[in-house]
Design a protein around this motif. Sequence first.
Motif, PDB file in Angstrom:
ATOM      1  N   GLY A   8       4.309  10.538  -1.733  1.00  0.00           N
ATOM      2  CA  GLY A   8       4.621   9.105  -1.628  1.00  0.00           C
ATOM      3  C   GLY A   8       3.425   8.251  -1.994  1.00  0.00           C
ATOM      4  N   SER A  10       2.787   6.336  -4.666  1.00  0.00           N
ATOM      5  CA  SER A  10       2.885   5.232  -5.622  1.00  0.00           C
ATOM      6  C   SER A  10       2.728   3.865  -4.959  1.00  0.00           C
ATOM      7  CB  SER A  10       4.206   5.308  -6.398  1.00  0.00           C
ATOM      8  OG  SER A  10       5.277   5.283  -5.505  1.00  0.00           O
ATOM      9  N   ILE A  13       0.358   3.247   2.051  1.00  0.00           N
ATOM     10  CA  ILE A  13      -0.714   4.106   2.573  1.00  0.00           C
ATOM     11  C   ILE A  13      -1.009   5.242   1.603  1.00  0.00           C
ATOM     12  CG2 ILE A  13      -1.268   5.744   4.431  1.00  0.00           C
ATOM     13  CD1 ILE A  13       0.412   3.876   6.314  1.00  0.00           C
ATOM     14  N   ASN A  31       2.195  12.168  -6.025  1.00  0.00           N
ATOM     15  CA  ASN A  31       3.638  12.424  -5.916  1.00  0.00           C
ATOM     16  C   ASN A  31       4.407  11.104  -5.839  1.00  0.00           C
ATOM     17  OD1 ASN A  31       5.772  12.483  -3.301  1.00  0.00           O
ATOM     18  ND2 ASN A  31       6.284  13.817  -4.999  1.00  0.00           N
ATOM     19  N   HIS A  33       8.769   9.590  -6.079  1.00  0.00           N
ATOM     20  CA  HIS A  33      10.179   9.970  -6.023  1.00  0.00           C
ATOM     21  C   HIS A  33      10.942   9.314  -7.172  1.00  0.00           C
ATOM     22  CE1 HIS A  33      14.036  10.164  -3.314  1.00  0.00           C
ATOM     23  NE2 HIS A  33      14.112  10.949  -4.356  1.00  0.00           N
ATOM     24  N   ALA A  87       4.715  10.725   2.509  1.00  0.00           N
ATOM     25  CA  ALA A  87       6.004  10.104   2.152  1.00  0.00           C
ATOM     26  C   ALA A  87       6.931  10.092   3.357  1.00  0.00           C
ATOM     27  CB  ALA A  87       6.653  10.873   1.006  1.00  0.00           C
ATOM     28  N   ILE A  89      10.391   7.700   5.426  1.00  0.00           N
ATOM     29  CA  ILE A  89      11.368   6.609   5.370  1.00  0.00           C
ATOM     30  C   ILE A  89      11.665   6.078   6.770  1.00  0.00           C
ATOM     31  CG2 ILE A  89      12.489   7.175   3.190  1.00  0.00           C
ATOM     32  CD1 ILE A  89      14.659   8.643   4.790  1.00  0.00           C
ATOM     33  N   PRO A 186      -0.684   6.017  12.582  1.00  0.00           N
ATOM     34  CA  PRO A 186      -0.858   4.573  12.374  1.00  0.00           C
ATOM     35  C   PRO A 186       0.088   3.769  13.256  1.00  0.00           C
ATOM     36  CG  PRO A 186      -0.457   5.750  10.295  1.00  0.00           C
ATOM     37  CD  PRO A 186      -0.109   6.680  11.404  1.00  0.00           C
ATOM     38  N   LEU A 188       0.961  -0.622  13.360  1.00  0.00           N
ATOM     39  CA  LEU A 188       1.474  -1.579  12.367  1.00  0.00           C
ATOM     40  C   LEU A 188       0.506  -1.666  11.186  1.00  0.00           C
ATOM     41  CD1 LEU A 188       3.396  -3.896  11.495  1.00  0.00           C
ATOM     42  CD2 LEU A 188       1.877  -5.442  12.772  1.00  0.00           C
ATOM     43  N   ILE A 189       0.945  -1.204  10.028  1.00  0.00           N
ATOM     44  CA  ILE A 189       0.131  -1.270   8.821  1.00  0.00           C
ATOM     45  C   ILE A 189       0.906  -2.108   7.797  1.00  0.00           C
ATOM     46  CG2 ILE A 189      -1.085   0.056   7.037  1.00  0.00           C
ATOM     47  CD1 ILE A 189      -2.045   0.701   9.922  1.00  0.00           C
ATOM     48  N   ASP A 192       5.073  -2.150   2.329  1.00  0.00           N
ATOM     49  CA  ASP A 192       6.467  -2.516   2.030  1.00  0.00           C
ATOM     50  C   ASP A 192       7.485  -1.822   2.920  1.00  0.00           C
ATOM     51  OD1 ASP A 192       5.591  -4.166   0.047  1.00  0.00           O
ATOM     52  OD2 ASP A 192       5.882  -2.704  -1.570  1.00  0.00           O
ATOM     53  N   HIS A 194       8.012  -2.270   5.813  1.00  0.00           N
ATOM     54  CA  HIS A 194       8.578  -3.268   6.731  1.00  0.00           C
ATOM     55  C   HIS A 194       9.502  -4.260   6.025  1.00  0.00           C
ATOM     56  CE1 HIS A 194       5.914  -1.704   9.759  1.00  0.00           C
ATOM     57  NE2 HIS A 194       4.896  -1.849   8.944  1.00  0.00           N
TER      58      HIS A 194
HETATM   59  P1  NAD Z   1       6.021   2.774   1.959  1.00  0.00           P
HETATM   60  O1  NAD Z   1       7.490   2.590   2.116  1.00  0.00           O
HETATM   61  O2  NAD Z   1       5.214   1.693   1.357  1.00  0.00           O
HETATM   62  O3  NAD Z   1       5.684   4.130   1.191  1.00  0.00           O
HETATM   63  C1  NAD Z   1       6.421   5.305   1.418  1.00  0.00           C
HETATM   64  C2  NAD Z   1       6.413   6.095   0.141  1.00  0.00           C
HETATM   65  O4  NAD Z   1       7.131   7.320   0.366  1.00  0.00           O
HETATM   66  C3  NAD Z   1       7.117   5.373  -1.012  1.00  0.00           C
HETATM   67  O5  NAD Z   1       6.328   5.466  -2.168  1.00  0.00           O
HETATM   68  C4  NAD Z   1       8.415   6.149  -1.180  1.00  0.00           C
HETATM   69  O6  NAD Z   1       8.900   6.165  -2.506  1.00  0.00           O
HETATM   70  C5  NAD Z   1       7.972   7.529  -0.759  1.00  0.00           C
HETATM   71  N1  NAD Z   1       9.105   8.386  -0.385  1.00  0.00           N
HETATM   72  C6  NAD Z   1      10.107   8.098   0.487  1.00  0.00           C
HETATM   73  N2  NAD Z   1      10.975   9.113   0.532  1.00  0.00           N
HETATM   74  C7  NAD Z   1      10.512  10.059  -0.331  1.00  0.00           C
HETATM   75  C8  NAD Z   1      10.970  11.327  -0.728  1.00  0.00           C
HETATM   76  N3  NAD Z   1      12.108  11.847  -0.225  1.00  0.00           N
HETATM   77  N4  NAD Z   1      10.248  12.030  -1.629  1.00  0.00           N
HETATM   78  C9  NAD Z   1       9.102  11.525  -2.150  1.00  0.00           C
HETATM   79  N5  NAD Z   1       8.618  10.320  -1.825  1.00  0.00           N
HETATM   80  C10 NAD Z   1       9.329   9.595  -0.920  1.00  0.00           C
HETATM   81  O7  NAD Z   1       5.510   3.096   3.445  1.00  0.00           O
HETATM   82  P2  NAD Z   1       4.060   3.262   4.108  1.00  0.00           P
HETATM   83  O8  NAD Z   1       3.967   2.234   5.157  1.00  0.00           O
HETATM   84  O9  NAD Z   1       3.009   3.388   3.087  1.00  0.00           O
HETATM   85  O10 NAD Z   1       4.296   4.652   4.863  1.00  0.00           O
HETATM   86  C11 NAD Z   1       3.620   5.843   4.552  1.00  0.00           C
HETATM   87  C12 NAD Z   1       3.689   6.750   5.766  1.00  0.00           C
HETATM   88  O11 NAD Z   1       3.066   6.102   6.864  1.00  0.00           O
HETATM   89  C13 NAD Z   1       5.120   7.064   6.209  1.00  0.00           C
HETATM   90  O12 NAD Z   1       5.188   8.422   6.618  1.00  0.00           O
HETATM   91  C14 NAD Z   1       5.319   6.152   7.394  1.00  0.00           C
HETATM   92  O13 NAD Z   1       6.258   6.655   8.312  1.00  0.00           O
HETATM   93  C15 NAD Z   1       3.920   6.140   7.979  1.00  0.00           C
HETATM   94  N6  NAD Z   1       3.644   4.992   8.840  1.00  0.00           N
HETATM   95  C16 NAD Z   1       3.629   3.730   8.355  1.00  0.00           C
HETATM   96  C17 NAD Z   1       3.356   2.673   9.217  1.00  0.00           C
HETATM   97  C18 NAD Z   1       3.323   1.243   8.758  1.00  0.00           C
HETATM   98  O14 NAD Z   1       3.288   0.339   9.609  1.00  0.00           O
HETATM   99  N7  NAD Z   1       3.312   0.957   7.472  1.00  0.00           N
HETATM  100  C19 NAD Z   1       3.100   2.933  10.576  1.00  0.00           C
HETATM  101  C20 NAD Z   1       3.131   4.240  11.033  1.00  0.00           C
HETATM  102  C21 NAD Z   1       3.391   5.270  10.161  1.00  0.00           C
END
Ligand code: NAD
Length: 247
Positions: A8, A10, A13, A31, A33, A87, A89, A186, A188-189, A192, A194
Motif C-alpha cells: 500500500g 502509493s 503512511i 506495492n 493495488h 496496506a 482498509i 498509529p 490519528l494520522i 486519505d 479518513h
Molecule cells: P490510505 O488509505 O491512505 O492507504 C492505504 C493503502 O493501502 C492505499 O494505497 C490502498 O490502495 C492500499 N490497499 C488497500 N487495500 C489493498 C489491497 N487489498 N492490496 C494492496 N493494497 C491495498 O491509509 P493510511 O492511513 O496510509 O493507512 C495505512 C495503514 O495504517 C493501514 O493499515 C491503516 O489501517 C493504518 N492506520 C492508519 C491510521 C490513520 O489514522 N491514518 C491510524 C492507525 C492505523
Amino acid sequence: MAIALVTGASRGIGKATALQLAGEGYTVAVNFHHNITAATEVINHIVEAGGKAFAVRADISDEAQVMAMFDSIDREGEPLTALVNNAGILFEQSTIESLSAERINRVLATNVTGYFLCCREAVKRMSHKHGGKGGAIVNVSSAASRLGAPGEYVDYAASKGAVDSLTTGLALEVAAQGIRVNCVRPGLIYTDIHASGGEPGRVDRVKAMLPMQRGGQPEEVAQAIAWLLSDKASYVTGSFLELAGGK
Ligand code: NAD
C-alpha cells in the motif's frame, strides 16, 4: 543493498515509509493495488532523489497475486530483508447492527489474511533456515486494537487485534531464524483513509481528545517504522510502538 517491500505504498503512511526507506539506502518495492499513476509518482520521487525503487502490483488479500509479487521481487536480484505490512482498509462508521458479513470478510481479508500472506512469503526468503540473510518485518496495526473503536468500526479494530497477535506469535516463531517482527500502532494520522465515510468534523473531534492535541503526520510513522527495521533496533522484536499522541 537490499530490498524493502512496502505494501500500500502509493499514498499515506505507505508512501511516506517508501520515501523514508529509499533515503536510508533500501531498494524499495512499491506495492500498489489499483493506482499505477500514484505508484509511479512515488518511484519517480525516489529516483529523482538518487534512490532505487520499482512497482509491484498485487491485491494483498489474493494469495496468487501475493505469490506472484514476491516472485517478481526475487527477479530483481537483491535480497529482500525488510517488509512493511501497511496496506489496510477501513469502512465508514457503523454500529454492530449494520455490519454486513461481506464488509467483515473484506476487512479481515485485507487487514489480516493479507498480512499473513506477506509475512509467510517474506519469512521464506529471509529465514536463515532457508538460506536467507535474515531481516525485519513491521506490521502496521492501530491504536484501535487497544481502544476497540466502539460504534465506529469494531470490525477494523478486531482486524488490528489480529495483527497484534500475529506480531507476538511470529516474532517468537522466527526469532532464532534471524528475523525480527515488530508492530507500530498509529492513532490519528492525517491520510486519505479518513476521506471515506465518517461524520463531518470527526477528525477534529478525535484530535481534541488527544493528549498532544494534534494528529500525526505520515512521516512521523515512517520514521518509527524505519527505526524498527534498522540495526539500531537489533535487539527489539515482538514489540509494540504506540504512535498515537499519548492516547
Ligand atoms: P490510505 O488509505 O491512505 O492507504 C492505504 C493503502 O493501502 C492505499 O494505497 C490502498 O490502495 C492500499 N490497499 C488497500 N487495500 C489493498 C489491497 N487489498 N492490496 C494492496 N493494497 C491495498 O491509509 P493510511 O492511513 O496510509 O493507512 C495505512 C495503514 O495504517 C493501514 O493499515 C491503516 O489501517 C493504518 N492506520 C492508519 C491510521 C490513520 O489514522 N491514518 C491510524 C492507525 C492505523
